[in-house]
Design an enzyme around this catalytic site. Structure first.
Site, mmCIF file in Angstrom:
data_model
loop_
_atom_site.group_PDB
_atom_site.id
_atom_site.type_symbol
_atom_site.label_atom_id
_atom_site.label_comp_id
_atom_site.label_asym_id
_atom_site.label_seq_id
_atom_site.Cartn_x
_atom_site.Cartn_y
_atom_site.Cartn_z
ATOM 1 N N ARG A 45 -14.385 4.536 -14.913
ATOM 2 C CA ARG A 45 -14.341 3.971 -13.558
ATOM 3 C C ARG A 45 -14.023 2.485 -13.592
ATOM 4 O O ARG A 45 -13.327 1.955 -12.737
ATOM 5 C CB ARG A 45 -15.676 4.229 -12.827
ATOM 6 C CG ARG A 45 -15.809 3.459 -11.510
ATOM 7 C CD ARG A 45 -16.824 4.066 -10.540
ATOM 8 N NE ARG A 45 -18.074 4.453 -11.160
ATOM 9 C CZ ARG A 45 -19.023 3.602 -11.584
ATOM 10 N NH1 ARG A 45 -18.851 2.299 -11.460
ATOM 11 N NH2 ARG A 45 -20.130 4.058 -12.134
ATOM 12 N N ASP A 169 2.195 -4.323 4.070
ATOM 13 C CA ASP A 169 2.370 -2.961 3.549
ATOM 14 C C ASP A 169 3.847 -2.833 3.173
ATOM 15 O O ASP A 169 4.719 -2.793 4.047
ATOM 16 C CB ASP A 169 1.971 -1.949 4.629
ATOM 17 C CG ASP A 169 2.073 -0.497 4.142
ATOM 18 O OD1 ASP A 169 2.849 -0.242 3.205
ATOM 19 O OD2 ASP A 169 1.399 0.373 4.722
HETATM 20 C C1 LIG Z 1 1.777 6.999 3.192
HETATM 21 C C2 LIG Z 1 1.571 5.612 3.699
HETATM 22 C C3 LIG Z 1 0.309 5.020 3.648
HETATM 23 C C4 LIG Z 1 -0.919 5.749 3.138
HETATM 24 O O1 LIG Z 1 -0.818 6.071 1.787
HETATM 25 P P1 LIG Z 1 -1.531 7.366 1.119
HETATM 26 O O2 LIG Z 1 -1.094 7.277 -0.289
HETATM 27 O O3 LIG Z 1 -1.037 8.572 1.857
HETATM 28 O O4 LIG Z 1 -2.990 7.173 1.306
HETATM 29 C C5 LIG Z 1 0.187 3.724 4.111
HETATM 30 N N1 LIG Z 1 1.251 3.043 4.606
HETATM 31 C C6 LIG Z 1 2.474 3.598 4.681
HETATM 32 C C7 LIG Z 1 3.596 2.813 5.248
HETATM 33 C C8 LIG Z 1 2.672 4.899 4.235
HETATM 34 O O5 LIG Z 1 3.890 5.454 4.325
#
Ligand SMILES: *Cc1c(COP(=O)(O)O)cnc(C)c1O
Length: 372
Positions: A45, A169
């Site tokens: 972990r 993001d």
């Molecule tokens: C898929 C996605 C997420 C979430 O990711 P997971 O791996 O499904 O938890 C967050 N932001 C964007 C833009 C995504 O396409």
């Protein structure tokens, strides 16, 4: 080194001279000495060689100091949010990934994290939303599923003036199309489930930090104590995927651009959302900020939700499925999978472009749109 070279080599373990990294499944590691001053690997972990390899690789691709890996993109965002204290305030893109909206409402509201959803393309609205305890501006560019582009340099300026950090993001753009740190962001988030791993067979995520300061240490602590970590095999698969990331994303971007061009001209299509199109509202910012425009686009079919769903149903080569960034091209009616309060147009279909030949994909869409 250039990004193609980093994608192949950054983070590699080279254990016992192995050219391809071994997968280290052991959850516990012998202490190098009997003392309490433990160095190196200890417990699965806390740390793992494959996880460290993936983290080192992604940090290098984004140009960050630290990368902290998690079991999914949502686990990564949730861990980051857990580094903030009740009463802290964050500003979040109104069109953010809907999973983020869900955890903010269902979990972090109870935690006492204050949150304002704002259109980050409206800079005066962002500045007006700043409060004394604003810690973070959460951007996503391009957004899902409207491919809205926001100006990271301008938002970083607002964040700095507020004593806050800009996070981005970068799942849709990937480090191949865009490096948010170049524009002043301090935090980059990835769902490695998408383009990074690239074959629709891994669930993983990560947060990359520009600096090694307090937030990196707090986040590492959340990772190690709360344990939403990816398995060694998932880290290994993601590393394998990243080695071809530059080639895949460039090919997917070129095909997406060709498909956007085809759809724009089609009589059954009302509107196409792709930052590479000159008519896209974020095109100028995208040209400044992105090296390529990515492998995701969306379009609105003339008519209602039923007309759009019918087009998706007639597609043969595009698979009707969610997610993006894999080798298979996917088509999805977004309003059907988003919560009822989503503002996504009902006649919108999202395309995630894979690695098939563009002519075959265009032929498939032409047949699906026929009669729409
Ligand atoms: C898929 C996605 C997420 C979430 O990711 P997971 O791996 O499904 O938890 C967050 N932001 C964007 C833009 C995504 O396409």
């Amino acid at each position: 080194m250039k990004i193609e070279t980093l994608a192949v080599h950054a983070g590699e373990l080279r254990a016992q001279g192995a050219v391809t990294d071994p997968i280290v499944l052991s959850t516990t590691f012998a202490h190098p000495s009997g003392s309490l001053d433990v160095h190196g690997w200890t417990y699965g972990r806390t740390d793992n060689p494959n996880r460290a390899a993936f983290e080192g690789c992604l940090a290098a691709l984004e140009g960050g100091e630290q990368c902290v890996a998690f079991a999914s993109g949502m686990a990564a965002v949730s861990a980051l949010l857990q580094t903030y204290a009740p009463g802290d305030h964050i500003i979040v893109e109104r069109d953010c990934y809907y999973g983020l909206r869900v955890v903010l409402r269902e979990t972090f509201e109870r935690w006492g994290l204050e949150c304002t959803f704002v259109d980050l393309a409206d800079h005066s609205a962002v500045a007006a939303a700043v409060r004394p305890l604003t810690r973070l501006i959460w951007a996503e560019t391009p957004t899902n599923p409207l491919l809205k582009v926001v100006d990271l340099a301008a938002l970083a300026g607002i964040a700095r003036a507020a004593g806050a950090m800009l996070a981005c993001d970068n799942t849709f753009a990937t480090p191949i199309c865009q490096n948010p740190f170049d524009f002043g962001a301090e935090i980059v988030m990835h769902s490695a489930t998408k383009f990074l791993s690239g074959h629709s067979d891994v669930l993983a995520g990560a947060i990359v930090l520009r600096g090694a300061g307090g937030i990196a240490e707090r986040l590492r602590r959340v990772q190690r104590t709360m344990g939403a970590v990816p398995s060694p095999f998932e880290c290994w698969l993601t590393m394998r995927g990243i080695k071809t990331l530059p080639l895949r994303v460039r090919a997917q971007s070129e095909t997406a651009a060709a498909i956007a061009g085809f759809l724009v001209e089609h009589a059954a299509v009302e509107r196409v959302h792709y930052p590479g199109l000159p008519g896209h509202p974020g095109h100028d910012v995208a040209v400044r900020q992105m090296r390529a425009f990515g492998g995701v686009l969306s379009f609105q079919v003339r008519g209602d939700a039923a007309a759009a769903i019918a087009v998706a149903e007639r597609a043969r080569l595009f698979t009707r499925a969610t997610s993006l960034g894999g080798v298979h091209s996917l088509i999805e009616h977004r309003a059907s999978v988003e919560p009822p309060d989503s503002t996504t147009p009902r006649n919108l279909l999202r395309l995630a472009i894979g690695l098939e030949h563009r002519d075959d994909l265009i032929e498939d869409l032409a047949a699906a749109l026929h009669g729409a």
